[in-house]
Design a protein around this motif. Sequence first.
Motif, PDB file in Angstrom:
ATOM      1  N   GLU A 165     -11.191  -1.605   5.932  1.00 25.69           N
ATOM      2  CA  GLU A 165     -11.694  -2.158   4.681  1.00 25.69           C
ATOM      3  C   GLU A 165     -12.641  -3.323   4.933  1.00 25.69           C
ATOM      4  OE1 GLU A 165      -8.472  -3.060   2.019  1.00 25.69           O
ATOM      5  OE2 GLU A 165      -7.438  -1.167   2.424  1.00 25.69           O
ATOM      6  N   ALA A 199     -13.812   1.785   4.404  1.00 24.20           N
ATOM      7  CA  ALA A 199     -12.977   2.197   3.279  1.00 24.20           C
ATOM      8  C   ALA A 199     -13.043   1.104   2.221  1.00 24.20           C
ATOM      9  CB  ALA A 199     -11.528   2.423   3.712  1.00 24.20           C
ATOM     10  N   ARG A 200     -12.965   1.486   0.978  1.00 22.56           N
ATOM     11  CA  ARG A 200     -12.966   0.496  -0.083  1.00 22.56           C
ATOM     12  C   ARG A 200     -11.655  -0.291  -0.054  1.00 22.56           C
ATOM     13  NH1 ARG A 200     -15.147   4.198  -5.193  1.00 22.56           N
ATOM     14  NH2 ARG A 200     -17.248   4.603  -4.342  1.00 22.56           N
ATOM     15  N   ASP A 214      -5.579   6.005   2.627  1.00 29.95           N
ATOM     16  CA  ASP A 214      -6.150   7.337   2.426  1.00 29.95           C
ATOM     17  C   ASP A 214      -7.151   7.668   3.528  1.00 29.95           C
ATOM     18  OD1 ASP A 214      -4.679   7.645   0.098  1.00 29.95           O
ATOM     19  OD2 ASP A 214      -6.286   6.895  -1.195  1.00 29.95           O
ATOM     20  N   ARG A 236       0.799  -1.223   0.000  1.00 30.31           N
ATOM     21  CA  ARG A 236       0.000   0.000   0.000  1.00 30.31           C
ATOM     22  C   ARG A 236       0.834   1.276   0.000  1.00 30.31           C
ATOM     23  NH1 ARG A 236      -5.065  -1.818   1.775  1.00 30.31           N
ATOM     24  NH2 ARG A 236      -5.344  -3.799   0.695  1.00 30.31           N
ATOM     25  N   GLU A 242      -8.045   1.295  -0.097  1.00 28.82           N
ATOM     26  CA  GLU A 242      -8.118   2.722   0.197  1.00 28.82           C
ATOM     27  C   GLU A 242      -8.041   3.043   1.686  1.00 28.82           C
ATOM     28  OE1 GLU A 242     -11.527   4.420  -1.728  1.00 28.82           O
ATOM     29  OE2 GLU A 242     -10.877   3.800  -3.746  1.00 28.82           O
TER      30      GLU A 242
END
Length: 380
Positions: A284, A289-290, A296, A147, A293
Amino acid sequence: MSAYVIGAAMLPMGRYKNASYSGLAVPPLAAAIASSGITREEIGAVYCGHAFGGMLTGQRIVKELGIGGIPVVNVDNACSGGATAVQEAYRAVESGRVEVAVAIGVDKLTQFGGGTLPLVEEDPEVQIGMVMPALYAMRAHRYLHDRGATPADLAAVAVKARRHGSRNPYAQFRSETTIDEVLASRPIADPLTLFQCCPTGDGAAVVIIVSDAVRRRLGVPAIRVRASVLHSGKATAGFRDMLRPEITFDSARDAYEQAGIGAEDIDVVELHDAFTIAEVVYYEALGFARPGESLDFLRAEKATYGGEVVVNPSGGLLAKGHPVGASGVAQVVEIFWQLTGVAGPRQVENARFGLTHVTGGGISGLDHGSCAVHIFESVN
């Protein structure tokens, strides 16, 4: 039939070396009963989650308050033990078997004198030296690699946890920290340092779950159980994606379906942050969060006050502490306080939906041994 939490209490997490399991659990049990307005004679069943309490822990606790003659069930499900006790209490009420059920979570980790918690020696990965900090360290390395995250990103999770915990009188650690201090703390399992690992300690928590008829009769603050999901792990040979914990993805999916809401509706969550990397991965898995992601989401501070969802306002396991069997019930206590508006300086404003999540234990070939997800709704 609907079921509601109407009473909740816990012991401040800490080190109670001279206390027995009964000594830890009786005070919050008495407090939860008193706050709920029920009588001891109304209790129809008791479920006690623990990992290291030995035989008949629940019976040894409730006898101190003169409770007996009813089903008392002891639950061992590793870190999910307390949450499993909550589900059993919920099912007893929801099915109509009893009108009032009690869930207790308790554990005393100071009995081990420090270090990592003992795992089952027959497990092949344990035989070659696997311990939980090492497992999560491997997950952290994979996250940093895949990531583009940095050790400072993981440290930021601990900083948030300590900031939230500083507002919680029940937390084991109540002082704030900085990213530099987190990174400079003693190495445990690279890249995880001491402040990125939950502290061991002792604690107990209790919730009272009742039918709608009892709730209406008593007229006390309550939250409705909208979903209660418990999954066990699936054996998988060979490669496992360490950044996609299937058991939590599946449990969360089923919980949202049962509750009839989505992740976007959750206002406050208490999730299983035994290590900093766990919280980021669970952003996630729980749908906040997707996939891909979560970094972020973390960097944008969407998991704290003023963000999209307040994650671990109690300080989580990283600040509050993680006395294994107690943690799943303690999470529900925090959500009860949040959804009834009595969380004080850590109150999440206008919170309507809350979620708790806890995973239990490491077993060779499984993502986790168990996972429990509960969703609650304010009704006041």
